[in-house]
Design an enzyme around this catalytic site. Structure first.
Site, PDB file in Angstrom:
ATOM      1  N   SER A  56     -31.649 -14.764  -7.530  1.00 21.93           N
ATOM      2  CA  SER A  56     -31.271 -13.541  -6.751  1.00 21.93           C
ATOM      3  C   SER A  56     -33.530 -12.879  -6.877  1.00 21.93           C
ATOM      4  O   SER A  56     -33.703 -13.049  -6.077  1.00 21.93           O
ATOM      5  CB  SER A  56     -31.016 -12.781  -7.539  1.00 21.93           C
ATOM      6  OG  SER A  56     -30.580 -11.972  -7.308  1.00 21.93           O
ATOM      7  N   ASP A  93     -21.403 -16.438  -1.729  1.00 17.55           N
ATOM      8  CA  ASP A  93     -22.414 -15.422  -2.562  1.00 17.55           C
ATOM      9  C   ASP A  93     -22.113 -14.169  -1.654  1.00 17.55           C
ATOM     10  O   ASP A  93     -22.782 -14.811  -0.230  1.00 17.55           O
ATOM     11  CB  ASP A  93     -23.502 -15.975  -3.439  1.00 17.55           C
ATOM     12  CG  ASP A  93     -24.406 -14.322  -3.597  1.00 17.55           C
ATOM     13  OD1 ASP A  93     -24.051 -13.305  -3.789  1.00 17.55           O
ATOM     14  OD2 ASP A  93     -25.657 -14.694  -3.107  1.00 17.55           O
ATOM     15  N   HIS A 151     -23.225 -16.383  -6.438  1.00 18.99           N
ATOM     16  CA  HIS A 151     -24.278 -16.116  -6.659  1.00 18.99           C
ATOM     17  C   HIS A 151     -24.965 -16.486  -8.001  1.00 18.99           C
ATOM     18  O   HIS A 151     -26.398 -16.935  -7.669  1.00 18.99           O
ATOM     19  CB  HIS A 151     -24.453 -14.422  -7.657  1.00 18.99           C
ATOM     20  CG  HIS A 151     -25.720 -14.141  -7.066  1.00 18.99           C
ATOM     21  ND1 HIS A 151     -26.331 -13.658  -5.817  1.00 18.99           N
ATOM     22  CD2 HIS A 151     -26.728 -13.190  -8.173  1.00 18.99           C
ATOM     23  CE1 HIS A 151     -27.824 -13.195  -6.117  1.00 18.99           C
ATOM     24  NE2 HIS A 151     -28.043 -13.096  -7.565  1.00 18.99           N
TER      25      HIS A 151
END
Length: 408
Positions: A140, A332, A389
């Site tokens: 991320s 994601d 994710h």
């Protein structure tokens, strides 16, 4: 040793290996918590891996407990259970959480020195690991952290080698970033693709898709202005506009930003467990565990850090012989695989022709196609099928295989 710098060997999670947890001071008033597990396989020679979660401002306990750590919390929430796909099967990983104190970090750039100091202090405390190859992994917002921090490590290593700094050489060999946020301009362009035309179908109405596409040019114009002026105000304004008028239009889907197949993200069942006095006593933690810090997030937002690109640092790492793995779960939305694949296609580095001469091929794990892969010039991209994710949460076996291949 400072009185606040504590060190524990709890035996929690994986009692079969040596582990360390506690605090290291990274600035006069900031104490960073770490939790380290030796490798289950040949720990004296296995590489050292550092894991960072994103946010900005979120704890790496997310990775430890939900993704790649040696244990997870059992269904009853009372006991831990073994994770057979832990990354400490092949490496010596360290994570973070429970940190406390005051610092003035408000951007990836300003976070580089305390991150470097933390690693140096860790290696000084545990010199047996100082000569091991180091792999820097995260996901991320680590797409910002890791390129900047790794670039700073190389700069400091140069000072050490030329006798201008008395620190251990950090044996950085590779970096790995999962569903990262790295190039805002290119990745922002791919939000309509993921929301309106992904392999999981259209997730929002055609009308909302048209609004997203119509707003995109003004968003990109503001991002370009940020990149041109490098002013905090311009970058923060771009961040605010793009999130409101492009990214957040996905709210209409009423699905998770982190896994478009569902309405919810992985549950943080371990929070209560970590906040028990018995758990904190075992690992040497103090205070209350908070998953993410709003204060840190706000500081980064005010500088517009997320709109500044960090792909230049990735290119520099590649040009200096550091191997780079970029991987992305294809379910994601917030840091989609389309965006990650797109910015790599534009990346200017010495091995660019080699990478671009390749094409996406089936990525096989134990004879099963688990995704797609493209590799060349020390750069590898992997699209992971049916993963959100947090790739190791959704596809733990494939993620462990990917990690093993990369570090070897």
């Amino acid at each position: 040793m400072d009185g606040k710098e504590k060190e524990n060997q709890s035996g929690l999670c994986d009692s079969s290996v040596v582990q360390h947890s506690g605090y290291l001071r990274s600035s006069p008033d900031a104490y960073y918590f770490y939790w380290f597990f030796e490798s289950q396989t040949d720990p004296s020679n296995a590489p050292l891996t550092i894991w960072l979660n994103g946010g900005p401002g979120c704890s790496s306990m997310v990775g430890l407990w939900q993704e790649l750590g040696p244990c997870k919390l059992g269904p009853n929430g009372e006991h831990t259970i073994n994770n057979p796909y832990s990354w400490n099967k092949y490496s010596n990983p360290a994570g973070a959480g429970f940190s406390f104190g005051e610092d003035d970090v408000n951007s990836s750039r300003s976070g580089a020195k305390p991150a470097y100091d933390f690693i140096v202090n860790f290696l000084k405390r545990y010199p047996k690991y100082a000569k091991l190859p180091l792999h820097f992994f995260g996901e991320s917002y680590a797409g910002h952290y890791i390129p900047v921090y790794a670039d700073y490590i190389l700069q400091q290593n140069h000072l050490v080698k030329t006798g201008r700094l008395d620190n251990p050489i950090i044996q950085l060999q590779t970096i790995g970033i999962g569903n990262g946020w790295t190039n805002s301009l290119i990745q922002m362009e791919q939000y309509p693709t993921m929301a309106c035309n992904s392999s999981y179908g259209a997730l929002i109405s055609e009308g909302t898709c048209n609004r997203m596409r119509a707003n995109l040019p003004r968003c990109l114009e503001r991002i370009r202005r940020c990149h041109s002026t490098d002013l905090d105000r311009d970058c923060s304004l771009a961040d605010s506009y793009c999130n409101k008028h492009v990214v957040s239009l996905f709210d209409q889907a009423k699905r998770s930003y982190y896994d478009v197949r569902t309405v919810s993200s992985p549950p943080p069942t371990y929070r209560d467990y970590l906040n028990r006095n018995t758990t904190k006593g075992l690992i040497g933690a103090v205070g209350t565990y908070h998953e993410c810090s709003d204060e840190v997030f706000d500081r980064f937002f005010l500088t517009g850090d997320g709109i500044r690109n960090t792909d230049t640092q990735v290119a520099g790492l590649l040009d200096n012989g550091i191997k780079v793995l970029i991987y992305a779960g294809d379910a994601d939305y917030i840091c989609s695989w389309y965006g990650n694949y797109a910015w790599l296609e534009e990346l200017a580095f010495n091995g660019r022709e080699d990478y671009q001469s390749q094409s996406m091929q089936p990525w096989m794990v134990d004879g099963i196609e688990a995704g797609q892969i493209q590799s060349g010039g020390n750069l590898t991209f992997i699209r992971v099928y049916e993963a959100g994710h947090e790739v190791p949460y959704y596809q733990p076996k494939a993620a462990q295989s990917m990690f093993y291949d990369h570090i070897h």
